[in-house]
Design a protein around this motif. Sequence first.
Motif, PDB file in Angstrom:
ATOM      1  N   ASP A  85      37.423  45.326  27.326  1.00  0.00           N
ATOM      2  CA  ASP A  85      38.033  45.998  28.467  1.00  0.00           C
ATOM      3  C   ASP A  85      39.465  45.520  28.678  1.00  0.00           C
ATOM      4  O   ASP A  85      39.882  44.467  28.194  1.00  0.00           O
ATOM      5  CB  ASP A  85      37.218  45.741  29.736  1.00  0.00           C
ATOM      6  CG  ASP A  85      35.804  46.292  29.616  1.00  0.00           C
ATOM      7  OD1 ASP A  85      35.635  47.303  28.913  1.00  0.00           O
ATOM      8  OD2 ASP A  85      34.890  45.712  30.228  1.00  0.00           O
ATOM      9  N   GLY A  86      40.209  46.299  29.453  1.00  0.00           N
ATOM     10  CA  GLY A  86      41.557  45.910  29.812  1.00  0.00           C
ATOM     11  C   GLY A  86      41.545  44.796  30.853  1.00  0.00           C
ATOM     12  O   GLY A  86      40.498  44.467  31.423  1.00  0.00           O
ATOM     13  N   ILE A  87      42.721  44.228  31.087  1.00  0.00           N
ATOM     14  CA  ILE A  87      42.841  43.147  32.071  1.00  0.00           C
ATOM     15  C   ILE A  87      42.835  43.719  33.475  1.00  0.00           C
ATOM     16  O   ILE A  87      42.088  43.288  34.345  1.00  0.00           O
ATOM     17  CB  ILE A  87      44.140  42.346  31.825  1.00  0.00           C
ATOM     18  CG1 ILE A  87      44.135  41.742  30.423  1.00  0.00           C
ATOM     19  CG2 ILE A  87      44.298  41.257  32.880  1.00  0.00           C
ATOM     20  CD1 ILE A  87      45.477  41.166  29.999  1.00  0.00           C
ATOM     21  N   CYS A  88      43.719  44.682  33.704  1.00  0.00           N
ATOM     22  CA  CYS A  88      43.786  45.353  35.005  1.00  0.00           C
ATOM     23  C   CYS A  88      44.476  46.696  34.815  1.00  0.00           C
ATOM     24  O   CYS A  88      44.873  47.048  33.697  1.00  0.00           O
ATOM     25  CB  CYS A  88      44.512  44.485  36.044  1.00  0.00           C
ATOM     26  SG  CYS A  88      46.242  44.147  35.641  1.00  0.00           S
ATOM     27  N   VAL A  89      44.604  47.450  35.898  1.00  0.00           N
ATOM     28  CA  VAL A  89      45.220  48.775  35.828  1.00  0.00           C
ATOM     29  C   VAL A  89      46.498  48.760  36.654  1.00  0.00           C
ATOM     30  O   VAL A  89      46.516  48.275  37.793  1.00  0.00           O
ATOM     31  CB  VAL A  89      44.255  49.869  36.367  1.00  0.00           C
ATOM     32  CG1 VAL A  89      44.897  51.243  36.274  1.00  0.00           C
ATOM     33  CG2 VAL A  89      42.948  49.844  35.583  1.00  0.00           C
ATOM     34  N   SER A  90      47.585  49.263  36.078  1.00  0.00           N
ATOM     35  CA  SER A  90      48.860  49.292  36.793  1.00  0.00           C
ATOM     36  C   SER A  90      48.839  50.371  37.862  1.00  0.00           C
ATOM     37  O   SER A  90      47.934  51.205  37.892  1.00  0.00           O
ATOM     38  CB  SER A  90      50.014  49.557  35.820  1.00  0.00           C
ATOM     39  OG  SER A  90      49.967  50.893  35.369  1.00  0.00           O
ATOM     40  N   VAL A  91      49.847  50.395  38.731  1.00  0.00           N
ATOM     41  CA  VAL A  91      49.898  51.391  39.802  1.00  0.00           C
ATOM     42  C   VAL A  91      49.968  52.803  39.231  1.00  0.00           C
ATOM     43  O   VAL A  91      49.461  53.737  39.827  1.00  0.00           O
ATOM     44  CB  VAL A  91      51.131  51.200  40.723  1.00  0.00           C
ATOM     45  CG1 VAL A  91      50.758  51.389  42.171  1.00  0.00           C
ATOM     46  CG2 VAL A  91      51.774  49.856  40.550  1.00  0.00           C
ATOM     47  N   SER A  92      50.567  52.930  38.061  1.00  0.00           N
ATOM     48  CA  SER A  92      50.697  54.255  37.445  1.00  0.00           C
ATOM     49  C   SER A  92      49.415  54.679  36.729  1.00  0.00           C
ATOM     50  O   SER A  92      49.341  55.765  36.163  1.00  0.00           O
ATOM     51  CB  SER A  92      51.864  54.259  36.453  1.00  0.00           C
ATOM     52  OG  SER A  92      51.645  53.305  35.435  1.00  0.00           O
ATOM     53  N   GLY A  93      48.388  53.799  36.738  1.00  0.00           N
ATOM     54  CA  GLY A  93      47.113  54.141  36.107  1.00  0.00           C
ATOM     55  C   GLY A  93      46.994  53.675  34.667  1.00  0.00           C
ATOM     56  O   GLY A  93      45.994  53.946  34.000  1.00  0.00           O
ATOM     57  N   LYS A  94      47.991  52.963  34.168  1.00  0.00           N
ATOM     58  CA  LYS A  94      47.953  52.473  32.784  1.00  0.00           C
ATOM     59  C   LYS A  94      47.052  51.244  32.693  1.00  0.00           C
ATOM     60  O   LYS A  94      47.171  50.325  33.506  1.00  0.00           O
ATOM     61  CB  LYS A  94      49.371  52.122  32.331  1.00  0.00           C
ATOM     62  CG  LYS A  94      49.454  51.606  30.897  1.00  0.00           C
ATOM     63  CD  LYS A  94      50.885  51.262  30.505  1.00  0.00           C
ATOM     64  CE  LYS A  94      51.353  49.990  31.168  1.00  0.00           C
ATOM     65  NZ  LYS A  94      52.679  49.537  30.705  1.00  0.00           N
ATOM     66  N   ILE A  95      46.151  51.258  31.721  1.00  0.00           N
ATOM     67  CA  ILE A  95      45.274  50.100  31.501  1.00  0.00           C
ATOM     68  C   ILE A  95      46.070  49.034  30.749  1.00  0.00           C
ATOM     69  O   ILE A  95      46.606  49.293  29.664  1.00  0.00           O
ATOM     70  CB  ILE A  95      44.019  50.486  30.704  1.00  0.00           C
ATOM     71  CG1 ILE A  95      43.186  51.505  31.480  1.00  0.00           C
ATOM     72  CG2 ILE A  95      43.184  49.250  30.393  1.00  0.00           C
ATOM     73  CD1 ILE A  95      42.000  52.059  30.714  1.00  0.00           C
ATOM     74  N   ILE A  96      46.159  47.855  31.328  1.00  0.00           N
ATOM     75  CA  ILE A  96      46.909  46.764  30.706  1.00  0.00           C
ATOM     76  C   ILE A  96      45.941  45.937  29.868  1.00  0.00           C
ATOM     77  O   ILE A  96      44.955  45.392  30.375  1.00  0.00           O
ATOM     78  CB  ILE A  96      47.589  45.889  31.770  1.00  0.00           C
ATOM     79  CG1 ILE A  96      48.590  46.731  32.567  1.00  0.00           C
ATOM     80  CG2 ILE A  96      48.278  44.690  31.140  1.00  0.00           C
ATOM     81  CD1 ILE A  96      49.069  46.085  33.839  1.00  0.00           C
ATOM     82  N   LYS A  97      46.213  45.879  28.571  1.00  0.00           N
ATOM     83  CA  LYS A  97      45.334  45.143  27.660  1.00  0.00           C
ATOM     84  C   LYS A  97      46.156  44.585  26.508  1.00  0.00           C
ATOM     85  O   LYS A  97      47.262  45.069  26.235  1.00  0.00           O
ATOM     86  CB  LYS A  97      44.224  46.048  27.120  1.00  0.00           C
ATOM     87  CG  LYS A  97      44.720  47.267  26.346  1.00  0.00           C
ATOM     88  CD  LYS A  97      43.605  47.941  25.581  1.00  0.00           C
ATOM     89  CE  LYS A  97      42.595  48.594  26.483  1.00  0.00           C
ATOM     90  NZ  LYS A  97      41.585  49.371  25.727  1.00  0.00           N
ATOM     91  N   ASP A 104      54.820  46.570  39.056  1.00  0.00           N
ATOM     92  CA  ASP A 104      54.112  47.458  38.144  1.00  0.00           C
ATOM     93  C   ASP A 104      52.606  47.400  38.369  1.00  0.00           C
ATOM     94  O   ASP A 104      51.912  48.408  38.252  1.00  0.00           O
ATOM     95  CB  ASP A 104      54.441  47.058  36.692  1.00  0.00           C
ATOM     96  CG  ASP A 104      54.025  48.119  35.689  1.00  0.00           C
ATOM     97  OD1 ASP A 104      53.889  49.292  36.085  1.00  0.00           O
ATOM     98  OD2 ASP A 104      53.828  47.781  34.516  1.00  0.00           O
ATOM     99  N   MET A 105      52.097  46.221  38.713  1.00  0.00           N
ATOM    100  CA  MET A 105      50.643  46.047  38.830  1.00  0.00           C
ATOM    101  C   MET A 105      50.111  46.201  40.248  1.00  0.00           C
ATOM    102  O   MET A 105      48.946  46.548  40.438  1.00  0.00           O
ATOM    103  CB  MET A 105      50.249  44.680  38.274  1.00  0.00           C
ATOM    104  CG  MET A 105      50.460  44.593  36.782  1.00  0.00           C
ATOM    105  SD  MET A 105      50.255  42.928  36.164  1.00  0.00           S
ATOM    106  CE  MET A 105      51.458  42.900  34.869  1.00  0.00           C
ATOM    107  N   LEU A 106      50.948  45.923  41.249  1.00  0.00           N
ATOM    108  CA  LEU A 106      50.485  45.976  42.635  1.00  0.00           C
ATOM    109  C   LEU A 106      51.107  47.123  43.436  1.00  0.00           C
ATOM    110  O   LEU A 106      50.533  47.559  44.431  1.00  0.00           O
ATOM    111  CB  LEU A 106      50.817  44.651  43.349  1.00  0.00           C
ATOM    112  CG  LEU A 106      50.075  43.405  42.869  1.00  0.00           C
ATOM    113  CD1 LEU A 106      50.653  42.168  43.548  1.00  0.00           C
ATOM    114  CD2 LEU A 106      48.584  43.509  43.139  1.00  0.00           C
TER     115      LEU A 106
END
Length: 322
Positions: A98-110, A196-198
């Motif tokens: 799984d990804g680490i978290c999801v950015s505000v724009s909906g991008k999965i950060i991995k 970007d993340m929050l």
Amino acid sequence: MVEKIINVDKMEHVLGLFGNYDENINLIQRKYNVVILSRGGDIKITGPEENVYKASLVIEQLLKLVEKGDTISEQSIRYVISMVEDGTHEDMQKLSGDGICVSVSGKIIKPKTVGQKQYVDSIKNNTVVFGIGPAGTGKTYLAVAMAVKAFKAHDVSKIILTRPAVEAGEKLGFLPGDLQNKVDPYLRPLYDALFDMLGAESFQKQMERGCIEVAPLAYMRGRTLDDSFIILDEAQNTTHEQMKMFLTRLGFNSKMVITGDVTQIDLPDSRKSGLIQATRVLKEIDDISINHFTEKDVVRHKLVQDIIKAYEKSNEEGKKKI
């Protein structure tokens, strides 16, 4: 000339692999001088035997990424090609998960490379982690993502991001505004990652509550940082004393990540970088992990990789002449 057929279960996977106007496949064709065609659920590769073999390995690895929902980009294609050329393509399986978290724009950060995945795993499993490598390898961005994940999961109650202001002194004094305004330019990359993340609004709210702190390294002196996720960025510009001061701020239920690039030291004497000394002094201590990135882990524009390679080559040639 030989021909190889790769069967693909779903047509959408073929479309994801080929990309708009077959741009992804064209990169592989040019690299290996092969012809790649799609016929229904089959992918046919034609060309010299060795080239077809390597191109098929690249396509098979890329299909596995598509099946996991990843979008294929030029960077990911070049990375897979480099892994195939090195014979380390089987390590790509480590990128599953799984990804680490999801950015505000909906991008999965991995993690996008094996080196990044090892770095993220080190952060999960160790209290103090060093991430050392060239620009564009995601050292800071992934550390901030892990901090945000820990904060949202209530594993820590505070995120602290810091970096040394190497221009502190006369040049800093000429900048307008109060002290915070003067140091903000040095901290901008950390702000950008958190935005970007929050999102700007959530970031500002957590800042006002004191749950997120972005400050120059000098602000860390004399404190004990409990229940916090602490990131020291641009650590190559710390002195020995500053690095020791920072590391000894570690409190209970806290995690530290130290990132830096030892080829971009701005100190008057690069040999006195606190980052270089720390990795040498601390390498045998349990629960401290030291991770090194290479140009293969660069996830920015292809030219960034080429620039890093060119400088490394120049440095090596310079050493031989001495």
